[in-house]
Design an enzyme around this catalytic site. Structure first.
Site, PDB file in Angstrom:
ATOM      1  CD  GLU A 134      31.231  42.122  12.355  1.00  0.00           C
ATOM      2  OE1 GLU A 134      32.239  41.396  12.355  1.00  0.00           O
ATOM      3  OE2 GLU A 134      31.237  43.301  12.774  1.00  0.00           O
TER       4      GLU A 134
ATOM      5  CG  ASP B 181      27.921  61.064  20.286  1.00  0.00           C
ATOM      6  OD1 ASP B 181      27.902  60.540  19.156  1.00  0.00           O
ATOM      7  OD2 ASP B 181      28.140  62.276  20.468  1.00  0.00           O
TER       8      ASP B 181
ATOM      9  CG  HIS C 167      33.539  35.877  10.156  1.00  0.00           C
ATOM     10  ND1 HIS C 167      34.468  35.689  11.154  1.00  0.00           N
ATOM     11  CD2 HIS C 167      33.054  37.131  10.314  1.00  0.00           C
ATOM     12  CE1 HIS C 167      34.548  36.795  11.883  1.00  0.00           C
ATOM     13  NE2 HIS C 167      33.715  37.679  11.409  1.00  0.00           N
TER      14      HIS C 167
END
Length: 350
Positions: free
Chosen positions: A40, A245, A336
């Site tokens: 991202e 995890d 973005h």
């Protein structure tokens, strides 16, 4: 061979460094460069901006408040009366349960047991200290030993039992998060001077508190567990890079962010996360790339898990400051467009 079955290869995910992030913790002390694995765009830039802001303010205070990992088997009986008799027996046999559990591990300790009765079902929630391991496998094996002891020695025999009955909060957000602990409960805080907020985030402390208040109501209206902007972004990227995890982000990314003005007009910001599931040994931490990322942090191997939990708190605080600052200043969409979509446009033009 201890990490995967039916192995066919590996998947490469880009890794970037966010920092420096200065943490003044009980266990984590110093400036950290945090490896984040993500696809991202803008994520590493945002966490790096927040980290540098915290460092410029003198660092954040971070505290490990509590730790423990649970397994919650259920035992079924014919009647509620039998269930009650079993509870009386079980609550007087904690020391025997501890001996059975701790015979399976060098590092785990059975610390506590909670009892929940639902009709003729009895849930026993066993809470363990797991040393420097995240501990899910450790507590599973230890709890199986306790269940075997119960089957052999209980004067009231259960009709059947299940090793885990969905009461431990494993890999899911739950309402019990803020009452108990799963993994490591951590909190971090920082005070950012007005001038730093204006210079680095292009907004004001008042506007950031306004946003926090509005987002708090948004969280209430949407029924979220906890109140924050995006803990999952930073935790998932750190977990992936450092051999944790990743599925445990489901419970780890629960918590509360709070912004307020102090008497000097500076911004006070804090985060509290009750379920950070991390370890510095075991699991994926021994894989070469993941261990290398832990070594970049200086947190590979024994004696580092508590510091890693505090780093997670500092990282989440950095992310909250940066994203809320961007939303207040109008930079959120622009960042973005520039970092994610800019590459697409350059390829099209080429």
């Amino acid at each position: 061979r201890h990490n995967i079955e039916n192995f066919i290869g590996t998947v490469k995910v880009p890794v970037g460094l966010a920092g420096p992030l200065r943490i003044n913790g009980l266990f984590a002390r110093g400036d950290f460069y945090v490896p984040l694995a993500t696809t991202e765009a803008a994520l590493v830039a945002s966490y790096s901006r927040g980290s540098q802001l915290i460092t410029s303010a003198g660092g954040c205070t971070a505290v490990l408040l509590n730790e423990g990992v649970q397994r919650a088997p259920v035992f079924a009986f014919a009647t509620l009366a039998e269930a009650g008799q079993f509870v009386l027996w079980a609550t007087t046999n904690l020391e025997e349960f501890q001996r059975a559990a701790e015979a399976t591990t060098r590092h785990g300790k059975l610390r506590d047991m909670r009892v929940t009765v639902e009709g003729n079902h009895v849930y026993l929630t066993f809470e363990y200290i797991t040393g420097d391991a995240s501990g899910q496998n450790m507590v599973t094996i230890a709890t199986e030993a306790v269940c075997d002891y119960i089957e052999k020695n209980s004067p009231i025999r259960p009709r059947y039992h299940f090793l885990e009955a969905n009461l431990s909060g494993d890999k899911k957000a739950s309402a019990q998060s803020f009452l108990l602990v799963r993994g490591k409960k951590v909190s971090a805080e920082v005070v950012i001077a007005r001038e730093l907020v204006q210079e680095r985030l292009h907004t004001t402390p008042e506007r950031m508190v306004d946003y926090w208040r509005a987002s708090a109501m948004g969280g209430v209206l949407s029924g979220t567990l906890g109140l924050h902007g995006h803990y999952a972004n930073g935790l998932a990227a750190l977990y992936l890079a450092c051999g944790q995890d990743v599925a445990c982000v489901a419970e780890s990314a629960v918590g509360v962010t709070r912004f307020e003005l102090n008497e000097q007009g500076a911004l006070y910001a804090s985060v509290t996360l009750p379920n950070v599931m991390v370890g510095s040994v075991g699991g994926g931490t021994g894989l070469p790339s993941q261990r290398a990322c832990l070594e970049v942090l200086g947190l590979a191997g024994p004696g580092k898990a508590q510091a890693l939990g505090e780093v997670c708190a500092g990282l989440c605080l950095a992310g909250e400051l940066s994203i809320i600052g961007a939303l207040c200043s109008g930079d959120f969409s622009r960042a973005h467009r520039k970092l994610a979509r800019g590459r697409e446009r350059s390829k099209e033009q080429g």
